[in-house]
Motif scaffolding. Structure first.
Motif, PDB file in Angstrom:
ATOM      1  N   GLY A 201      -4.337  12.767   4.489  1.00 44.00           N
ATOM      2  CA  GLY A 201      -3.583  11.648   3.932  1.00 44.00           C
ATOM      3  C   GLY A 201      -2.278  12.110   3.320  1.00 44.00           C
ATOM      4  O   GLY A 201      -1.242  11.439   3.449  1.00 44.00           O
ATOM      5  N   ILE A 205       1.512  10.886   4.359  1.00 48.92           N
ATOM      6  CA  ILE A 205       2.489  10.372   3.399  1.00 48.92           C
ATOM      7  C   ILE A 205       3.765  11.204   3.450  1.00 48.92           C
ATOM      8  O   ILE A 205       4.880  10.665   3.405  1.00 48.92           O
ATOM      9  N   ASN A 234      -1.178   5.914   7.851  1.00 49.94           N
ATOM     10  CA  ASN A 234      -1.610   6.106   6.465  1.00 49.94           C
ATOM     11  C   ASN A 234      -2.427   4.916   5.969  1.00 49.94           C
ATOM     12  O   ASN A 234      -3.420   5.087   5.248  1.00 49.94           O
TER      13      ASN A 234
END
Length: 462
Positions: A201, A205, A234
């Motif tokens: 993740g 980002i 995301n």
């Protein structure tokens, strides 16, 4: 990690001084290099698009790093993160001082950003963790230091690059390492907490922010396609796993969301003003670098002086009161600037103070609001998002204003009270800032107070 109290800090005053010193040097490092970009281009025979990576690469890594360190702060001791961050930053600074080519300069800036991104992330978390009783005051001081450093950075950069050489900017930045022993001495001992970090993740980002900033700064449309891909990937990741890097419920909290939006738009306008003023004074007032710095200095000084008073107001009058006050001052200051741009430079310099002094008020009040809204286990990532958006706002405002100045050259301002001529475009931008601030203030009032307004309406109906 359990919430610390002032009593657990060996010497709160010394800790605060150390935090302010490291933040001052960090922010100055970012703004000093703005003034040295033409000299770097001349040294290595670079085109403007090539030398811009000195700032673009730094901002990209810095923005993502600020969020990452915020997340790590939920699990690792501040002592550890500060030691690692400042060491990496100092190594990057020394590498840049001895750089033999432009590629080495870029590598040095990236290394600096990897380490330096730790500083704002942890400095804004420290008042929440270590100064719970005087949090508003301390946030005000921290915000004022950040605003003051943003103002004097170009002055210091111009002095160092002018009298020595731009390479000495790296050497000056390396001095930040002297603050490490003081920070370690005054930070309490803490334990490492176990926790899951979603590195996939985090990478998604980072990809989203990097491609967004690249698209904005380089103006290449197809890059935004990658931005969209990272964004939706995301979103999928946030729903697919139990503990994503950024918990989606943060943005479902309407008070958190409205505060983040208000802060983002305010800081975008403030950074836009800081980006635009040197250009305006150079192109329309024909001032040199040092003269520009002196004209802007009163504004930076006012921000430093206002920070502590604003922090006290947060503690005594409440964070929302200070935010409303700051936004009102900011909208008024921008409107006044749209009226008097084109007048004597000293009149403009005095008027800038009204907008500049709002900088620490906006940051201190919004940071305090967010701290009250966040669960202590998510303070790091919640404030990390706050810092991330602050840096994205700087890149966004610079790119948009740069394009606006390139494309438009009106003879008359939209504000009928403004001056005609070369300054009309600047008057229009300041007027636009004022409108954005008023819209931001309106959405904050509407959404942050939605529940209380609904209860009042229900009571009156009853």
């Amino acid at each position: 990690m359990e919430k610390q109290h002032e009593s657990s800090v060996p010497n709160p005053t010394r800790l605060l001084v150390s935090l302010c010193a490291v933040l001052m040097l960090s922010v100055m490092n970012g703004t000093m290099f703005n003034i040295a970009v033409p000299d770097i281009a001349k040294t290595y025979q670079l085109m403007p698009s090539e030398v811009s990576w000195v700032m673009t690469g730094y901002i990209m890594v810095y923005a993502v790093g600020a969020l990452t360190y915020g997340k790590l702060a939920d699990f690792y001791p501040f002592r550890t993160l500060i030691t690692v961050g400042l060491t990496i930053f100092a190594v990057g600074s020394l590498f840049g001082f001895f750089a033999q080519n432009y590629g080495m300069v870029l590598v040095a800036r990236v290394i600096q950003a990897v380490g330096g991104a730790m500083i704002p992330a942890l400095v804004f978390l420290a008042p929440i963790r270590y100064f719970p009783k005087t949090r508003g005051k301390v946030l005000g001081i921290v915000s004022s230091v950040m605003a003051f450093a943003s103002g004097i950075g170009p002055i210091a950069g111009g002095f160092i690059a002018g009298f020595l050489d731009w390479r000495y900017l790296f050497l000056t930045s390396a001095l930040i390492i002297v603050t490490l022993p003081f920070l370690r001495r005054n930070l309490p001992q803490e334990e490492t907490n176990k926790g899951y970090i979603d590195y996939i993740g985090a990478a998604l980002i980072a990809g989203f922010i990097s491609t967004l900033l690249l698209g904005i700064t380089l103006g290449i449309p197809w890059i935004f396609g990658l931005t969209a891909l990272f964004f939706f990937s995301n979103l999928w990741r946030m729903k697919a796993i139990e503990e994503p890097f950024i918990p989606p419920h943060l943005f479902k909290n309407i008070k958190y969301r409205s505060t983040i939006i208000t802060s983002f738009l305010s800081i975008t306008c403030l950074f836009g003003m800081m980006f635009m003023l040197p250009i305006m004074f150079r192109d329309t007032y024909q001032l040199g670098t040092m003269a520009i710095g002196l004209v802007l200095f009163p504004g930076a000084l006012s921000a430093a002086l206002m920070g502590q008073k604003g922090g006290n107001l947060v503690d005594s009058k409440g964070n929302t009161f200070v935010l409303y006050l700051a936004m009102t001052l900011l909208a008024s200051g921008f409107f006044l600037l749209s009226m008097i741009v084109g007048a004597n430079q000293y009149i403009v310099s005095a008027t800038i103070i009204v907008a500049y002094m709002s900088f620490p008020l906006v940051q201190a009040s919004s940071a305090d609001i967010l701290a009250n809204l966040l669960d202590k286990k998510e303070t790091g990532v919640g404030m990390g998002v706050f810092n991330l958006l602050n840096f994205v706002s700087g890149a966004l405002s610079g790119a948009v204003i740069g394009k606006t100045l390139d494309l438009f050259d009106p003879a008359r301002p939209l504000n009928w009270l403004g001056f005609n001529g070369d300054t009309a475009i600047y008057s229009n931008i300041f007027l636009g800032f004022s409108i954005i601030i008023l819209l931001s203030l309106g959405q904050f009032y509407l959404f942050y107070n939605r529940k209380s307004l609904a209860l009042k309406k229900a009571a009156s109906d009853y």
